[in-house]
Structure formats: structure tokens, C-alpha cells
Motif scaffolding. Structure first.
Motif: not given
Length: 245
Positions: A189-194, A212-216
């Protein structure tokens, strides 16, 4: 109405027999001229068959009599009344329920052992969680907008539904992680691994709904982590799959 462009998104629903008769007929005509969809349907079908076959277990001797005895001592709940659904909707949904039962049985087997030891309440709670996970899994795999991406890790795919805002990792013949390790799933997500959850280290065939959200997210990654997982990746991803935008 399903357009020609939409037909490419129906591979998952077709493999689960979740299309209407008209949609199935149109999609089968499309399959005769689309090699990529034909290969994807074959892979989905083979994977669902393996997931179902993986839970086939011979019951131990005497189990039937024990079940019948326990059933006779439990009060039956009155039926719940629900609004009737159109017949066409039920025919479309019924095959999903059959597959859901096959998948739920895998996790439900553990619940049988718990129930046999008298902890029926714990078994019921676990069964409810299993049903919830299975319903979400089937909803994503059978979504009309489901898109599949191959994962360069054994025989695995990521299936994404933007409408459901969820992703599923479906793996077959998965190589077991090293001892004391586990495969962990991540969203980029925006370069951050969650963290998006852990895979079962003891199963070679499995389907996991990512948390969590796949679309994000722009991608899904898989790393090898210590048992129990990590807050952040501690190893280089074994695979990093770009999600459809």
C-alpha cells in the motif's frame, strides 16, 4: 447484460458453476476462441477439486452410532422463516453452497474432535468462524468481476474482486516452508508492506482470503517469516504480484 468484454471476467464463476444458463452458454462459446480463459478455467477447476478432495476422511468405527445417540438428546430448534428467493437466484447460488460445504469441512474436521470431548460451545464458535471465512472465499471466487493473477510460487494464483474489495490466494501442491517458519501474505500500500494474514504451514492445498482492503493495494507479496508472523517483512519476498488497477 454481459458484454463481450465482461466474458473474460467470468472464469471463476464458470468454474464454480455459478453462472446462469444463458451466461454459461455465451461463456462456453467464448471459451472455444479464447485460450487464456480456457487455461484459467482449467486451473480454477483443478484447484477447487483438490481443495474438496483434500478433506475426504474415512470416519472412525462407531462414529455414526455416537452421532445418532447425541442427536436424540438435543432439542430441535424451530425453523427460521425467511423471504423466498426467486428460483433462478437459488439455482445460481446452490452450486456455491455445495462447494462451500466442501471447503468448510477442511477446517470443520478439527471441530469434530473438540465436540467429541464435550466442548460443544467451542466447536460451534469455530464452526461459525469457518462458515464466515468460507462465505467470503466463495463470494470472491464467484464474483462476476473476479480477476486472476498467476503467482510465481509453485501452483498458485491471486484472485481479486474490486466489487468485494477482497483478494484470495489459491495454492495447490505448495512446497512446505522450512521448519518453524510460515508463509506470510502482504499488501503493498503506497510502498508500505501491510500484513494480510498467514498461510497454513501444514497444508499443501489451500485458499486464503487476505485480510484488509484489496482496492487500496497495488500488489500482493509473500515472504517466509517465523511461526506466528512478523509486523514487517524480514525476508525478501518470494513473490510480488501486481494487482489490477
Amino acid at each position: 447484460m454481459t458484454t463481450d468484454a465482461d466474458l473474460h471476467t467470468l472464469t471463476g464463476a464458470y468454474a464454480l458453476h455459478a453462472l446462469s444458463e444463458d451466461e454459461s452458454t455465451r461463456f462456453e462459446r467464448h471459451l472455444s476462441a479464447c485460450r487464456s480463459c480456457t487455461e484459467e478455467v482449467a486451473e480454477f477447476t483443478a484447484t477447487t477439486a483438490k481443495l474438496a478432495a483434500a478433506v475426504a476422511v474415512a470416519p472412525r468405527p462407531g462414529m455414526k452410532q455416537e452421532v445418532l445417540h447425541r442427536v436424540a438428546t438435543v432439542r430441535q430448534s424451530p425453523p427460521r422463516t425467511r423471504p423466498r428467493r426467486p428460483a433462478a437466484t437459488f439455482r445460481r447460488r446452490a452450486p456455491r453452497l455445495v462447494l462451500a460445504a466442501c471447503l468448510a469441512l477442511a477446517a470443520g474436521l478439527g471441530g469434530v474432535a473438540v465436540w467429541e470431548h464435550g466442548r460443544a460451545e467451542d466447536a460451534a464458535t469455530e464452526a461459525q468462524r469457518t462458515r464466515q471465512r468460507t462465505d467470503e472465499l466463495i463470494a470472491v471466487l464467484g464474483a462476476a468481476d473476479a480477476v486472476s493473477r498467476r503467482v510465481p510460487l509453485d501452483d498458485a494464483r491471486v484472485v481479486v474482486s474490486a466489487a468485494r474489495d477482497r483478494a484470495v490466494l489459491v495454492a495447490s501442491d505448495l512446497t512446505a516452508p522450512p521448519g518453524g517458519k510460515v508463509y506470510q501474505l502482504w499488501y503493498d500500500v503506497d510502498g508500505t508492506m501491510r500484513s494480510a494474514g498467514l498461510m497454513d504451514a501444514d497444508r499443501t492445498d489451500q485458499a486464503v482470503v487476505l485480510a484488509g482492503s484489496a482496492n487500496s493495494a497495488s500488489a500482493v507479496g509473500i515472504t517466509v517469516e517465523p511461526a506466528g508472523g512478523s509486523d514487517r517483512p524480514t525476508t525478501t519476498p518470494l513473490a510480488l504480484v501486481t494487482l489490477p488497477s
